[in-house]
Design an enzyme around this catalytic site. Structure first.
Site, PDB file in Angstrom:
ATOM      1  N   SER A 109       3.282  -7.222 -18.293  1.00  0.00           N
ATOM      2  CA  SER A 109       2.431  -6.993 -16.784  1.00  0.00           C
ATOM      3  C   SER A 109       2.479  -8.234 -16.012  1.00  0.00           C
ATOM      4  CB  SER A 109       1.179  -6.446 -16.957  1.00  0.00           C
ATOM      5  OG  SER A 109       0.461  -5.982 -15.919  1.00  0.00           O
ATOM      6  N   ASP A 243       3.167   5.413 -16.719  1.00  0.00           N
ATOM      7  CA  ASP A 243       2.220   4.036 -16.196  1.00  0.00           C
ATOM      8  C   ASP A 243       1.858   4.306 -14.748  1.00  0.00           C
ATOM      9  OD1 ASP A 243       1.716   1.541 -15.642  1.00  0.00           O
ATOM     10  OD2 ASP A 243       3.228   0.618 -16.359  1.00  0.00           O
ATOM     11  N   HIS A 271       0.884   2.393 -19.327  1.00  0.00           N
ATOM     12  CA  HIS A 271       1.013   0.915 -19.028  1.00  0.00           C
ATOM     13  C   HIS A 271       1.025  -0.182 -20.169  1.00  0.00           C
ATOM     14  CE1 HIS A 271       1.222  -2.592 -16.224  1.00  0.00           C
ATOM     15  NE2 HIS A 271       0.007  -3.088 -16.684  1.00  0.00           N
TER      16      HIS A 271
END
Length: 291
Positions: A109, A243, A271
């Site tokens: 991320s 996600d 995610h």
């Protein structure tokens, strides 16, 4: 903001954390194993806890270094620069401190964005790159994160992160779990990160970090056109097909930056594919490293 004091930090389960004094502040990290170095970089509101379940699988053949970024976990939360470049420079300082010449970067991320910035700033220090549900590959991002960039977020966040609200949400959660509901990995990880915002220092660091990469319309930082050596960089991209934070379509855009990247999609993962499907994640990583 207050820096952590002394030379000890909260330990990861089975892996005692160490502390490096970098630029006048304490950075907490886990360092274990030997061999070529894997440097794991967590995402927004994350910590080394997001990765330590993989250590036993990897540290027999690699040195594994897992820091808490400044503003996160047990590391200091100083007033200052929380840009991608600043985070990347601190990680460079960390590997200098540890005497490590080159690393394989594994970024999730926000950590993926930091990893790409590291590649841009310090290409000679990078052996390979692994991006996990990474930022920096497209504009779209969850409305939850975009809301943190709106005016007044500084006033709203202390209320919704207060102990009063958190205790009531946890009470409701216990009740519905008693009825058979089980939170997804994404929900559990997001809630754990959200509870870290109970103090003002963490909230300030969170807002500064978020606003450095996101505005009300989405992500503001893109790697496209920035990494001139991307064609030569061995790259693995892993994404969950479910996600909802950063859509899986961004995984396909990775080839616009890294033409030779290997892209692996985890069906039914969200995610946090490294938490949803840890065995598959470790296998994909090991195969990439040993190819």
């Amino acid at each position: 903001m207050v820096s952590t004091q002394g030379s000890e930090a909260s330990p990861a389960p089975g892996f005692p954390a160490q502390v490096a004094r970098l630029r006048g502040h304490d950075l907490s990290y886990v360092d274990t194993g030997s061999g070529s170095t894997l440097l794991f970089i967590h995402g927004l509101l994350g910590s080394h806890d997001n990765w330590t379940h993989l250590v036993d699988r990897l540290d027999n053949t690699h040195r594994v270094v897992i820091p808490d970024l400044f503003g996160h976990g047990a590391s200091a939360k100083p007033v200052g620069d929380y840009s991608l470049g600043s985070h990347a420079a601190i990680l460079r300082d960390l590997i200098d401190h540890l005497g490590i010449a080159k690393v394989v970067l594994v970024g999730h991320s926000l950590g993926g964005g930091i990893a790409m910035q590291f590649c841009y700033l310090f290409p000679e220090r990078v052996e390979a790159l692994v991006l996990v549900a990474s930022g920096g590959l497209g504009r779209t991002v969850s409305p939850l994160l975009r809301s943190a960039t709106l005016p007044g977020a500084e006033l709203v966040l202390p209320v919704i992160a207060s102990s009063w609200v958190r205790e009531r949400v946890e009470t409701v959660g216990k009740a519905v779990r008693g009825l058979g509901w089980r939170p997804s990995t994404d929900v559990s990880a997001a809630w754990k990160g959200f509870t870290s915002l109970s103090d003002g220092e963490s909230r300030r660091a969170f807002l500064a970090t978020t606003r450095g990469v996101i505005d009300p319309g989405g992500q503001t930082v893109s790697a496209r056109g920035q990494l001139v050596s991307a064609e030569r960089l061995r790259t693995l991209v892993i994404w969950g097909t479910r996600d909802r934070m950063i859509p899986v379509g961004h995984a396909r855009r990775a080839h616009e930056v890294f033409p030779n990247a290997q892209v692996v999609l985890f069906e039914d993962a969200g995610h946090f594919p490294h938490l949803d499907q840890p065995d598959r994640f470790a296998s994909a990583l090991e195969e990439f490293l040993h190819h």
